[in-house]
Design an enzyme around this catalytic site. Structure first.
Site, PDB file in Angstrom:
ATOM      1  N   CYS A  20      26.118 -19.633  -3.093  1.00  0.00           N
ATOM      2  CA  CYS A  20      26.021 -21.095  -3.023  1.00  0.00           C
ATOM      3  C   CYS A  20      27.095 -21.793  -3.852  1.00  0.00           C
ATOM      4  O   CYS A  20      28.262 -21.814  -3.489  1.00  0.00           O
ATOM      5  CB  CYS A  20      24.608 -21.524  -3.444  1.00  0.00           C
ATOM      6  SG  CYS A  20      24.208 -23.247  -3.036  1.00  0.00           S
TER       7      CYS A  20
ATOM      8  N   GLU B 280      20.218 -17.641   0.288  1.00  0.00           N
ATOM      9  CA  GLU B 280      19.897 -17.711  -1.136  1.00  0.00           C
ATOM     10  C   GLU B 280      18.420 -18.063  -1.344  1.00  0.00           C
ATOM     11  O   GLU B 280      17.878 -18.935  -0.670  1.00  0.00           O
ATOM     12  CB  GLU B 280      20.775 -18.782  -1.786  1.00  0.00           C
ATOM     13  CG  GLU B 280      20.468 -19.056  -3.248  1.00  0.00           C
ATOM     14  CD  GLU B 280      21.161 -20.305  -3.760  1.00  0.00           C
ATOM     15  OE1 GLU B 280      21.373 -20.390  -4.973  1.00  0.00           O
ATOM     16  OE2 GLU B 280      21.480 -21.191  -2.938  1.00  0.00           O
TER      17      GLU B 280
ATOM     18  N   LYS C 153      23.537 -14.284  -9.658  1.00  0.00           N
ATOM     19  CA  LYS C 153      24.420 -15.452  -9.669  1.00  0.00           C
ATOM     20  C   LYS C 153      24.859 -15.774 -11.095  1.00  0.00           C
ATOM     21  O   LYS C 153      24.034 -15.883 -12.014  1.00  0.00           O
ATOM     22  CB  LYS C 153      23.670 -16.645  -9.062  1.00  0.00           C
ATOM     23  CG  LYS C 153      24.491 -17.898  -8.845  1.00  0.00           C
ATOM     24  CD  LYS C 153      23.624 -18.950  -8.172  1.00  0.00           C
ATOM     25  CE  LYS C 153      24.385 -20.207  -7.817  1.00  0.00           C
ATOM     26  NZ  LYS C 153      23.513 -21.207  -7.148  1.00  0.00           N
TER      27      LYS C 153
END
Length: 514
Positions: free
Chosen positions: A381, A276, A330
């Site tokens: 994440c 990430e 995300k």
């Protein structure tokens, strides 16, 4: 004259506080035991014992007493579980944000304790009490800060007897089984009867019986995948100002991996995955183009992009011929890390707010990317803690899952291991191999049965190269989707209402948890 004898006022028993103190100590100790069941310790079996201790403390308590003991149990659990927040924020903030969040989350378990005293009146009480605990995890995905589901019961089970249940009902069913086993054992200790025996034994037997059904075979061939961990400095929030160093580290580690491939020390991968936000992307990137071309295989690049002037956390598919391609942004952003909730209130306690802009969340597109002739699902994440991103990816056709993460913010504590446990649960839940590339560790390659094929240490540069199966079968957990959670929640609400109404009926002094 008739004299009336006056009885002396009863002396207050100076030892009356002792049962309360013992129950408080028991609640606190049980919360700590629950914390000890979480990674990096492989002590999954402690989780049901923690709820056994809580059930014994709550036996024959009333609502407010149950709320207080549940809250103490929550403090014993969340305060040590979330110590990594202190490393993230640094000494300039003091312990108050960490302790305030821990206390807020402990209130959920406090409310569990209070409501359990209501449902403990009902026949089959361990079932309803376990439902209350798992149901209370649902609102934690909404509040505080847009949801903070860290520390769900299921995340203590990346291995062991209960894990296979994830393939049937996902994290909610695993959590229910763990708590039911613990509450059943508590009732069994008090009074050996059929319901406590079944509540204790059935969850374990069901989980063990499902192990042979966990599919790990390659249904659509295999791919050799490389996960690159370039490393990052352990500087907490100051990492924001050292993004160039983060990119340079990952470029250097990828070059070392290329040298190892050319020298025959490791097999050539079919796909290379970066963590990430390992680099910024501003239009074309000749360095990444050249790396992908040198490998001759596609990359998945975790990057920070900009859209309409705002940063966005994305994963890009990077083709060795055509360069940058499809992307996934995300959706579930980290509060105070990627956006500031309640900004006006937060400004009252920290000047950090004015120096931090909000990232732009994804718009809900399925997290599935076509890369190298296959479909790869990505959950980034913090999204590992939520049920929907990986499920949406699998339902969109993902044959392999990747979970790029940047845990360098949180130091050498337990956070990285706690998050890895979530990805191990997701592997079983969806029947997919999961690749976890982390900037500073722990990176890992996870098989579809949740076992770890290989992993790295913390704060070191390393790469993992493993061959993993591609799978297309959807699990029952995928097909049921959120309905498992909604059903457990609805039954828990019905049990609480029934228990509350029973308080007005006959026999209201009777309390039981068996």
């Amino acid at each position: 004259m008739v004299e009336t004898a006056v009885e002396p006022a009863p002396r207050r028993d100076r030892r009356a506080w002792r049962p309360v103190a013992l129950r408080l100590a028991g609640a606190l100790a049980s919360g700590v035991v629950f914390y000890l069941s979480f990674a990096p310790r492989p002590l999954w079996w402690l989780a049901p014992l923690a709820f056994t201790g809580l059930a014994l403390v709550l036996h024959r308590r009333r609502f407010w007493g149950g709320l207080g003991y549940g809250f103490v149990f929550g403090l014993g659990f969340f305060v040590p579980l979330l110590t990594w927040l202190q490393h993230f924020l640094g000494p300039q903030f003091g312990p108050y944000p960490w302790l305030a969040l821990s206390a807020t989350l402990a209130l959920y378990l406090g409310l569990c304790g209070g409501l359990i005293t209501w449902v403990s009146r009902l026949p089959g009480a361990p079932v309803w009490a376990a439902l209350v605990v798992v149901a209370m995890e649902t609102p934690r995905t909404w509040f505080p800060f847009g949801g903070f589901p860290w520390g769900r019961v299921a995340f203590s089970q990346p291995e062991g007897a209960f894990l296979p249940l994830a393939s049937v009902g996902g994290a909610p069913l695993v959590g229910f089984a763990v708590v039911l086993c613990g509450f059943g054992l508590a009732a069994l200790v008090r009074r050996p009867r059929l319901v406590p025996v079944l509540a204790t034994v059935v969850p374990v037997v069901a989980g063990l019986a499902l192990w042979p059904a966990i599919g790990t075979d390659a249904q659509n061939g295999t791919r050799t995948v490389a996960a690159v961990q370039g490393n990052a400095p352990d500087v907490g929030l100051d990492l924001q100002g050292r993004r160039g160093e983060l990119r340079a580290n990952h470029l250097a580690e990828t070059e070392r991996l290329l040298a190892d491939v050319r020298a025959g020390r490791v097999p050539k991968p079919d796909l290379v995955v970066w963590p990430e936000s390992a680099t910024d992307v501003r239009g074309d990137d000749p360095r990444l183009d050249r790396l992908a071309a040198d490998f001759g295989v596609p990359f998945l690049i975790g990057a920070l992009d900009r859209v309409a002037g705002k940063p966005q956390n994305v994963v890009y598919a990077w083709d060795p011929v055509t360069g940058r391609g499809d992307r996934y942004a995300k959706q579930q952003l980290v509060p105070f890390g990627e956006y500031i909730p309640a900004r006006e209130i937060a400004r009252l306690v920290t000047p950090f707010v004015d120096d931090t802009g909000d990232m732009l969340p994804g718009t809900g597109e399925p997290p599935a990317l076509r890369v190298g002739g296959i479909t790869v699902g990505a959950f980034i994440c913090y999204e590992a803690a939520f049920d929907y991103p990986a499920r949406d990816a699998v339902l969109a056709g993902a044959q392999l899952l990747v979970a790029p993460t940047n845990n360098a913010w949180y130091g050498p504590g337990e956070m990285s291991y706690q998050q890895l446990a979530m990805s191990r649960l997701r592997a079983v839940e969806h029947g997919r191999a999961v690749i976890v590339p982390a900037t500073s560790g722990v990176s890992a390659v996870i098989r579809p049965d949740g076992s770890v094929a290989s992993s790295t240490g913390l704060f070191t540069a390393a790469s993992l190269v493993e061959t993993v199966p591609l799978r297309s079968t959807t699990t029952l957990a995928d097909r049921l989707g959120p309905w498992t959670e909604y059903t457990l929640l609805a039954v828990a609400v019905a049990a609480v209402v029934t228990g509350a109404l029973s308080l007005r009926g006959p026999g209201r002094t009777r309390r039981r948890l068996d």
